[in-house]
Scaffold this active site. Structure first.
Site, PDB file in Angstrom:
ATOM      1  N   ALA A   1      59.116  43.213  83.745  1.00 12.98           N
ATOM      2  CA  ALA A   1      57.846  42.803  83.265  1.00 12.98           C
ATOM      3  C   ALA A   1      56.685  43.328  83.858  1.00 12.98           C
ATOM      4  O   ALA A   1      56.812  44.132  84.694  1.00 12.98           O
ATOM      5  CB  ALA A   1      58.020  41.129  83.501  1.00 12.98           C
TER       6      ALA A   1
ATOM      7  N   CYS B   1      56.179  35.309  89.122  1.00 11.55           N
ATOM      8  CA  CYS B   1      56.886  34.258  88.736  1.00 11.55           C
ATOM      9  C   CYS B   1      57.152  33.094  89.927  1.00 11.55           C
ATOM     10  O   CYS B   1      57.658  32.006  89.427  1.00 11.55           O
ATOM     11  CB  CYS B   1      58.166  34.638  88.294  1.00 11.55           C
ATOM     12  SG  CYS B   1      59.017  35.927  89.366  1.00 11.55           S
ATOM     13  N   THR B   2      57.053  33.637  90.960  1.00 10.31           N
ATOM     14  CA  THR B   2      56.900  32.442  91.934  1.00 10.31           C
ATOM     15  C   THR B   2      55.601  32.044  92.553  1.00 10.31           C
ATOM     16  O   THR B   2      55.462  31.375  93.687  1.00 10.31           O
ATOM     17  CB  THR B   2      57.516  33.273  93.383  1.00 10.31           C
ATOM     18  OG1 THR B   2      56.812  34.478  93.653  1.00 10.31           O
ATOM     19  CG2 THR B   2      58.961  33.695  93.131  1.00 10.31           C
TER      20      THR B   2
ATOM     21  N   GLY C   1      63.406  35.110  77.028  1.00  9.45           N
ATOM     22  CA  GLY C   1      64.938  35.178  77.696  1.00  9.45           C
ATOM     23  C   GLY C   1      65.814  34.325  76.647  1.00  9.45           C
ATOM     24  O   GLY C   1      66.946  34.670  76.592  1.00  9.45           O
TER      25      GLY C   1
ATOM     26  N   GLY D   1      64.243  47.241  72.107  1.00  7.68           N
ATOM     27  CA  GLY D   1      64.615  46.122  72.483  1.00  7.68           C
ATOM     28  C   GLY D   1      65.694  45.533  72.005  1.00  7.68           C
ATOM     29  O   GLY D   1      66.871  45.136  72.864  1.00  7.68           O
TER      30      GLY D   1
ATOM     31  N   GLU E   1      54.226  26.893  82.143  1.00  6.48           N
ATOM     32  CA  GLU E   1      53.863  27.868  83.084  1.00  6.48           C
ATOM     33  C   GLU E   1      52.721  28.565  82.208  1.00  6.48           C
ATOM     34  O   GLU E   1      53.061  29.376  81.275  1.00  6.48           O
ATOM     35  CB  GLU E   1      54.867  28.874  83.475  1.00  6.48           C
ATOM     36  CG  GLU E   1      54.731  30.000  84.179  1.00  6.48           C
ATOM     37  CD  GLU E   1      55.708  31.145  84.421  1.00  6.48           C
ATOM     38  OE1 GLU E   1      55.926  31.694  85.448  1.00  6.48           O
ATOM     39  OE2 GLU E   1      56.259  31.353  83.494  1.00  6.48           O
TER      40      GLU E   1
ATOM     41  N   GLY F   1      61.235  38.066  82.173  1.00  6.05           N
ATOM     42  CA  GLY F   1      60.131  37.929  81.219  1.00  6.05           C
ATOM     43  C   GLY F   1      59.938  36.343  80.926  1.00  6.05           C
ATOM     44  O   GLY F   1      60.178  35.639  82.031  1.00  6.05           O
ATOM     45  N   SER F   2      59.322  35.956  79.695  1.00  9.21           N
ATOM     46  CA  SER F   2      59.133  34.549  79.642  1.00  9.21           C
ATOM     47  C   SER F   2      60.337  33.854  79.027  1.00  9.21           C
ATOM     48  O   SER F   2      61.267  34.299  78.865  1.00  9.21           O
ATOM     49  CB  SER F   2      58.106  34.339  78.463  1.00  9.21           C
ATOM     50  OG  SER F   2      58.803  34.697  77.396  1.00  9.21           O
ATOM     51  N   THR F   3      60.418  32.545  79.353  1.00  9.71           N
ATOM     52  CA  THR F   3      61.620  31.622  78.968  1.00  9.71           C
ATOM     53  C   THR F   3      61.913  31.974  77.486  1.00  9.71           C
ATOM     54  O   THR F   3      62.999  32.009  77.238  1.00  9.71           O
ATOM     55  CB  THR F   3      61.287  30.285  79.312  1.00  9.71           C
ATOM     56  OG1 THR F   3      61.253  29.989  80.748  1.00  9.71           O
ATOM     57  CG2 THR F   3      62.521  29.412  78.731  1.00  9.71           C
TER      58      THR F   3
ATOM     59  N   GLU G   1      65.551  36.520  84.436  1.00  9.76           N
ATOM     60  CA  GLU G   1      64.802  36.237  85.514  1.00  9.76           C
ATOM     61  C   GLU G   1      63.641  35.735  84.681  1.00  9.76           C
ATOM     62  O   GLU G   1      62.580  36.488  84.452  1.00  9.76           O
ATOM     63  CB  GLU G   1      64.546  37.268  86.428  1.00  9.76           C
ATOM     64  CG  GLU G   1      65.540  37.744  87.395  1.00  9.76           C
ATOM     65  CD  GLU G   1      66.198  36.505  88.488  1.00  9.76           C
ATOM     66  OE1 GLU G   1      65.449  35.556  88.520  1.00  9.76           O
ATOM     67  OE2 GLU G   1      67.099  36.899  88.983  1.00  9.76           O
TER      68      GLU G   1
END
Length: 514
Positions: free
Chosen positions: A161, A299-300, A248, A227, A399, A243-245, A265
């Site tokens: 990302a 992401c954290t 994912g 991809g 998020e 990446g994003s949910t 992740e």
């Protein structure tokens, strides 16, 4: 101000190719050209010609051939190559970290720190190369020995990302490499230049050691073509995606359809709990760094602050003071704390989220505006926002990849706060600040935080490479980097050896055979 001589040092040209086998670059120019602009000042840095599907096919073939060689190299020797890569990164830490800062927009200290993470994971992987251990078990059959062993898996794809343009790739690539796997890296299209620079750096190590092309490969191309091929490709046993949910979930479905492995992740909606016994001198800096570090694009990142009502006003006043002292501007200026968002679209998302929370009943009590004028010409700068909100608001449940900190009250004991912390779909990182042992142990218990990372008296961001990194629920469930995360990059095998003179069969079955 960015010194463009750094591009020359890192081998970045005005126009660059989008495919590398580790030793050679492709020559495709007809698949579109990515023009890369810095969010810092809006200036074009360079451009990249995207790779073609034919480039991808060639790259996978080269990786398959390289794997036949690399898997036979003893693991400690593979570790030696990784050690040399780490040393080469030490030589280029300042220029590469500066490019990370300029291309992505994070502060210069964070850019250098990201390269240091790459160096650290190299050091970790070198040690791991001598510890790819299995276990010996006692067999129920006489004169038999039974044990586990781990074999190289094959081609590992890392799709990274924009927010950590090089570090997360290294978490995967260095561990996979010592495990005997070969790597193909697809970086985010917003930040490909740091990937090209990294490829140039490690290419020197590969050439010096006569490592064949295909062990460390790079491809820059469209997600809808390159991809998607990666996700569907049965020749690729493992895909690691950050990446994003939303992205994912799509990727996981495609990969699972061919029974492949994946490490996901994905999104985080991380909270810090502030209890009445909190040492605020420790907590406030952790909250501020967690909320505004990388301009809220980790992401954290700390997105929710769950505060006991008895100290709510005191905490709010401390945050006002801290946020009021933040310096926003050019991330290459070490005096600044907050740089730009990655692009104008992210600024729009930031502003839209604040409008949404106000419609739901929230109140923006600090910041929240886009910044313009001298020093902010790129249009990518915002003032970090503090918002009073409730956990159930739909926008709080999402998020927003930007510096918005939601303040949420709780009245009861720590279990109420933990329920709020767990009351979102994401489950990456979590934290509690308390000097009460019972509260900290409840937070870490089976019925405590449901996140993959749970910290006491430390913030949600800044995970160490020695621990397995990843989260639960919509965060994807993946783990990478330290601890025993190496096992996902290997093929597990149970072996049984009969060193006796008879053949005892399962369940005591016997055949009358002469």
């Amino acid at each position: 101000m960015f010194n463009r001589k750094i591009l020359e040092v890192l081998g970045i040209n005005e126009k660059n190719y989008g495919m590398s086998t580790g030793l050679e670059w492709g020559k495709t120019t007809d698949q579109g050209e990515l023009k890369i602009y810095s969010p810092t000042d809006g200036q074009q840095i360079a451009s990249v010609y995207q790779a073609s599907e034919a480039d991808y096919g060639f790259l996978v073939h080269q990786a398959e051939e390289a794997f036949k060689y690399w898997r036979k190299v003893p693991a400690p020797w593979r570790g030696e190559i990784v050690r040399q890569i780490g040393n080469k990164l030490r030589e280029f830490k300042k220029p590469l970290g500066t490019l990370v800062s300029y291309e992505m927009g994070k502060s210069l200290q964070e850019g250098w720190g990201e390269v240091q993470e790459m160096i650290d994971i190299c050091d970790f992987a070198v040690g791991q190369s001598r510890q790819l251990y299995g276990a010996t078990m006692h067999s129920e059959r006489p004169s038999h020995r039974m044990y586990d062993q781990y074999h190289p898996l094959g081609i590992v794809v890392a799709i990274s990302a924009f927010n950590f343009p090089v570090a997360v790739w290294s978490w995967n690539a260095m561990i996979a490499a010592v495990c005997g796997d070969v790597n193909i890296w697809k970086p985010a299209s917003k930040v490909p230049l740091t990937a090209i620079a990294t490829q140039n750096i490690l290419s020197g190590v590969l050439k010096e050691n006569s490592i064949p092309e295909g062990v460390f490969s790079l491809i820059i191309g469209r997600g809808k073509t390159i991809g998607e091929q990666m996700l569907k490709d049965r020749r690729i046993p493992l895909v690691s995606l950050t990446g994003s949910t939303r992205v994912g979930k799509h990727a996981a479905g495609v990969i699972a359809g061919r029974l492949g492995r994946y490490i996901m992740e994905l999104g985080g909606n991380n909270a810090i709990i502030i209890t009445p016994s909190t040492n605020l001198k420790m907590a406030i800096p952790a909250v501020v760094f967690g909320a505004v570090g990388t301009a809220g694009q980790r992401c954290t990142t700390t997105r929710r602050l769950i505060i006991h009502e008895s100290i709510y006003e005191k905490v709010k006043a401390s945050l006002f003071k801290a946020y009021g002292s933040l310096r926003i501007g050019d991330p290459l200026d070490e005096k600044n704390h907050v740089g730009p968002l990655i692009d104008k679209g992210t600024v729009a998302n930031f502003l839209d989220a604040l409008e949404q929370v106000k419609k739901e009943g929230g109140k923006v009590i600090f910041g929240g505006e886009a910044l313009n004028g001298p020093g902010f010409e790129s249009g990518c700068y915002v003032r970090p926002a503090i918002v009073e909100a409730e956990n159930h608001y739909s926008i709080v449940q999402e998020e927003t990849f930007a510096p918005i900190l939601y303040l949420i009250r709780y009245k009861g004991d720590v279990h109420e706060a933990i329920a709020l912390q767990n009351g979102v779909q994401q489950g990456l990182s979590s934290s509690i600040f308390t000097d009460n042992m019972k509260e900290s142990e409840a937070f870490l218990s089976h019925w405590g935080s449901d996140c993959g990372i749970a910290n006491v008296n430390i913030g949600t961001s800044g995970a160490e490479i020695g621990g397995a990194f990843g989260g639960e629920k919509d965060t994807g469930g993946g783990r990478e980097s330290g601890s025993d995360a190496w096992k996902i990059y290997m093929r597990r095998q149970t072996n049984t050896i009969n060193f006796g003179d008879t053949l005892p069969l399962a369940q005591g079955i016997k055949f009358d055979i002469e």
